[in-house]
Scaffold this motif. Structure first.
Motif, PDB file in Angstrom:
ATOM      1  N   LYS A 151       0.051  -2.009  -8.576  1.00 33.05           N
ATOM      2  CA  LYS A 151       1.089  -1.904  -7.543  1.00 33.05           C
ATOM      3  C   LYS A 151       0.526  -1.982  -6.119  1.00 33.05           C
ATOM      4  CE  LYS A 151       4.451   0.759 -10.151  1.00 33.05           C
ATOM      5  NZ  LYS A 151       4.933   2.103 -10.436  1.00 33.05           N
ATOM      6  N   LEU A 152      -0.796  -1.987  -5.997  1.00 33.61           N
ATOM      7  CA  LEU A 152      -1.374  -1.938  -4.648  1.00 33.61           C
ATOM      8  C   LEU A 152      -1.200  -3.269  -3.911  1.00 33.61           C
ATOM      9  CD1 LEU A 152      -4.759  -0.054  -5.152  1.00 33.61           C
ATOM     10  CD2 LEU A 152      -2.435   0.829  -5.150  1.00 33.61           C
ATOM     11  N   SER A 153      -1.069  -3.171  -2.613  1.00 34.19           N
ATOM     12  CA  SER A 153      -1.063  -4.392  -1.807  1.00 34.19           C
ATOM     13  C   SER A 153      -2.497  -4.919  -1.754  1.00 34.19           C
ATOM     14  CB  SER A 153      -0.570  -4.097  -0.384  1.00 34.19           C
ATOM     15  OG  SER A 153      -1.585  -3.435   0.348  1.00 34.19           O
ATOM     16  N   THR A 158      -8.311  -3.983  -1.545  1.00 32.39           N
ATOM     17  CA  THR A 158      -9.593  -4.280  -0.902  1.00 32.39           C
ATOM     18  C   THR A 158     -10.293  -2.988  -0.488  1.00 32.39           C
ATOM     19  OG1 THR A 158      -8.713  -6.358  -0.072  1.00 32.39           O
ATOM     20  CG2 THR A 158     -10.659  -5.523   1.028  1.00 32.39           C
ATOM     21  N   ARG A 159      -9.520  -2.061   0.081  1.00 25.46           N
ATOM     22  CA  ARG A 159     -10.138  -0.807   0.554  1.00 25.46           C
ATOM     23  C   ARG A 159     -10.591   0.071  -0.607  1.00 25.46           C
ATOM     24  NH1 ARG A 159      -6.746   1.467   5.602  1.00 25.46           N
ATOM     25  NH2 ARG A 159      -5.146  -0.116   5.445  1.00 25.46           N
ATOM     26  N   ILE A 160      -9.812   0.060  -1.684  1.00 27.31           N
ATOM     27  CA  ILE A 160     -10.227   0.822  -2.871  1.00 27.31           C
ATOM     28  C   ILE A 160     -11.555   0.269  -3.402  1.00 27.31           C
ATOM     29  CG2 ILE A 160      -9.658   1.207  -5.334  1.00 27.31           C
ATOM     30  CD1 ILE A 160      -8.171   3.114  -3.480  1.00 27.31           C
ATOM     31  N   LEU A 161     -11.687  -1.053  -3.372  1.00 27.65           N
ATOM     32  CA  LEU A 161     -12.923  -1.657  -3.881  1.00 27.65           C
ATOM     33  C   LEU A 161     -14.121  -1.334  -2.996  1.00 27.65           C
ATOM     34  CD1 LEU A 161     -11.565  -5.049  -5.175  1.00 27.65           C
ATOM     35  CD2 LEU A 161     -12.517  -3.194  -6.517  1.00 27.65           C
ATOM     36  N   ILE A 162     -13.904  -1.199  -1.709  1.00 31.52           N
ATOM     37  CA  ILE A 162     -15.018  -0.801  -0.826  1.00 31.52           C
ATOM     38  C   ILE A 162     -15.453   0.625  -1.203  1.00 31.52           C
ATOM     39  CG2 ILE A 162     -15.756  -0.343   1.542  1.00 31.52           C
ATOM     40  CD1 ILE A 162     -13.654  -2.380   2.463  1.00 31.52           C
ATOM     41  N   CYS A 163     -14.470   1.507  -1.395  1.00 33.60           N
ATOM     42  CA  CYS A 163     -14.798   2.890  -1.780  1.00 33.60           C
ATOM     43  C   CYS A 163     -15.593   2.892  -3.075  1.00 33.60           C
ATOM     44  CB  CYS A 163     -13.529   3.720  -1.977  1.00 33.60           C
ATOM     45  SG  CYS A 163     -12.548   3.884  -0.490  1.00 33.60           S
ATOM     46  N   LEU A 182      -6.217  -7.420   5.107  1.00 30.92           N
ATOM     47  CA  LEU A 182      -5.920  -6.232   5.918  1.00 30.92           C
ATOM     48  C   LEU A 182      -5.178  -6.615   7.197  1.00 30.92           C
ATOM     49  CD1 LEU A 182      -9.237  -4.171   5.694  1.00 30.92           C
ATOM     50  CD2 LEU A 182      -7.242  -4.124   4.224  1.00 30.92           C
ATOM     51  N   ASP A 183      -4.226  -5.774   7.584  1.00 30.73           N
ATOM     52  CA  ASP A 183      -3.585  -6.005   8.873  1.00 30.73           C
ATOM     53  C   ASP A 183      -4.547  -5.558   9.980  1.00 30.73           C
ATOM     54  OD1 ASP A 183      -3.437  -3.225   9.098  1.00 30.73           O
ATOM     55  OD2 ASP A 183      -1.356  -3.135   8.433  1.00 30.73           O
ATOM     56  N   LEU A 184      -4.144  -5.744  11.216  1.00 35.75           N
ATOM     57  CA  LEU A 184      -5.073  -5.481  12.328  1.00 35.75           C
ATOM     58  C   LEU A 184      -5.597  -4.043  12.322  1.00 35.75           C
ATOM     59  CD1 LEU A 184      -6.432  -6.678  14.797  1.00 35.75           C
ATOM     60  CD2 LEU A 184      -4.394  -6.099  16.121  1.00 35.75           C
ATOM     61  N   GLY A 185      -4.659  -3.094  12.088  1.00 33.07           N
ATOM     62  CA  GLY A 185      -5.069  -1.688  12.060  1.00 33.07           C
ATOM     63  C   GLY A 185      -6.045  -1.422  10.926  1.00 33.07           C
ATOM     64  N   GLY A 186      -5.728  -1.968   9.754  1.00 31.27           N
ATOM     65  CA  GLY A 186      -6.593  -1.783   8.581  1.00 31.27           C
ATOM     66  C   GLY A 186      -7.949  -2.415   8.789  1.00 31.27           C
ATOM     67  N   ARG A 187      -7.945  -3.614   9.380  1.00 32.19           N
ATOM     68  CA  ARG A 187      -9.213  -4.297   9.631  1.00 32.19           C
ATOM     69  C   ARG A 187     -10.098  -3.480  10.559  1.00 32.19           C
ATOM     70  NH1 ARG A 187      -9.624  -9.552  13.406  1.00 32.19           N
ATOM     71  NH2 ARG A 187      -9.932  -7.968  14.989  1.00 32.19           N
TER      72      ARG A 187
END
Ligand SMILES: Nc1ncnc2c1ncn2[C@@H]1O[C@H](COP(=O)(O)OP(=O)(O)OP(=O)(O)O)[C@@H](O)[C@H]1O
Length: 292
Positions: A151-153, A158-163, A182-187
């Motif tokens: 269900k993840l966007s 991507t962030r889960i995989l970095i963790c 990632l959107d600008l804030g996420g990036r």
């Protein structure tokens, strides 16, 4: 049985005369790269040049057709990869497809400890989960614990995989386009967190793949730039380049990032005149002149 390391102890990764062919096509050739422990590297180049192909080798997922790959003192193909895979942290789009769809993202992170996907059979302690949650907090995705991977966007995955890549405190961390989707804030959050990690003085070697200068975190001060074979080298390969296949990719520069990212070099690999700027620790590139 004792194992004699294939490289000097300070070397995390060494690719020697690597070539990779797929269905008769030479994808990359003549690749030489040495990454020492504690170094932060960017692997940079245009779409389709072979960055992910090299990353898959660095992470023991792919073997070279020719040449040698030494990872943390183990020669790829000579040592059982499962004996050292948990010392390598990898985040890549390919890996994201390996998880059971209903896996809890918290488990997707924690299973890095056993280099597995899917939680069954393994048990992890409270401390492990606390570390996983801490990483998820650092990358702004703590709220995903208890959800399901499918269900993840894209940006959340991507962030889960970095963790996950950082979970086992790896000696070698490989992040393939860690800001994809990632959107600008996420990036900016991810680039900031990676800058912090890059600035930590530890023995971990880190390799970050990108084709966007804006996404290079501060503290990543070495670069390997990929481009296509040209001139005589290309001609020497011409008999092996079939039909309309592009010329093989190779590494055209390795070393200090500050000196490697010249306008001339970046323009040449993307095939158009680019202005390259370095301001407040961040890089950017755009077509045309900054002074128009
Ligand atoms: N499974 C495959 N079968 C055939 N060709 C492939 C396969 N995987 C990759 N390639 C080809 O190998 C070349 C290098 O691909 P690779 O994914 O390594 O490039 P990349 O530099 O990571 O690109 P991008 O920046 O677009 O992710 C491309 O031309 C691609 O089409």
């Amino acid at each position: 049985m004792s194992h004699t390391p294939s490289t000097a102890p300070d070397i995390a990764l060494k690719l020697t005369d690597v070539e990779f062919r797929r269905q008769g096509r030479v994808i990359v050739t003549g690749v030489n790269l040495t990454i020492r422990r504690g170094e932060r590297w960017v692997l940079f180049g245009p779409n389709g040049i072979g960055k992910s192909t090299l990353i898959q080798m660095m992470a023991t997922r792919l073997h070279p057709s020719d040449g040698t790959v030494d990872i943390l003192g183990n020669r790829l193909g000579k040592v059982d990869v499962f004996s050292y895979r948990n010392r390598i942290g990898l985040s890549s789009a390919e890996l994201s497809r390996a998880f059971p769809p209903d896996e809890d993202p918290l488990d997707a992170v924690v299973t890095a400890l056993t280099a597995t996907t899917g939680k069954w059979r393994d048990t992890y302690g409270e401390e492990d989960y606390a570390r996983a949650r801490g990483l998820m907090r650092r990358f702004g995705v703590e709220y995903l614990a208890g959800k399901q991977m499918w269900k993840l966007s894209e940006g959340e995955r991507t962030r889960i995989l970095i963790c996950r890549a950082l979970m086992a405190d790896p000696e070698l961390a490989i992040l393939d386009e860690p800001t994809t989707g990632l959107d600008l804030g996420g990036r900016e959050l991810v680039v900031g967190a990676l800058s912090e990690l890059g600035a930590e003085s530890d023995e971990r070697a880190m390799v970050l793949v990108t084709h966007r200068l804006e996404e290079i975190p501060e503290g990543f001060d070495h670069i390997a730039i990929m481009g296509r074979l040209s001139g005589d080298e290309r001609q020497a390969h011409e008999t092996r380049v079939k039909g309309g296949d592009p010329a093989p990719g190779t590494i055209i520069y390795t070393g200090d990032l500050e000196h490697g990212l010249t306008e001339e070099r970046v323009s040449a690999i993307f095939g158009l005149p680019l202005t390259v700027e370095h301001r407040d620790g961040r890089w950017q590139a755009f077509a045309g002149s900054a002074h128009r």
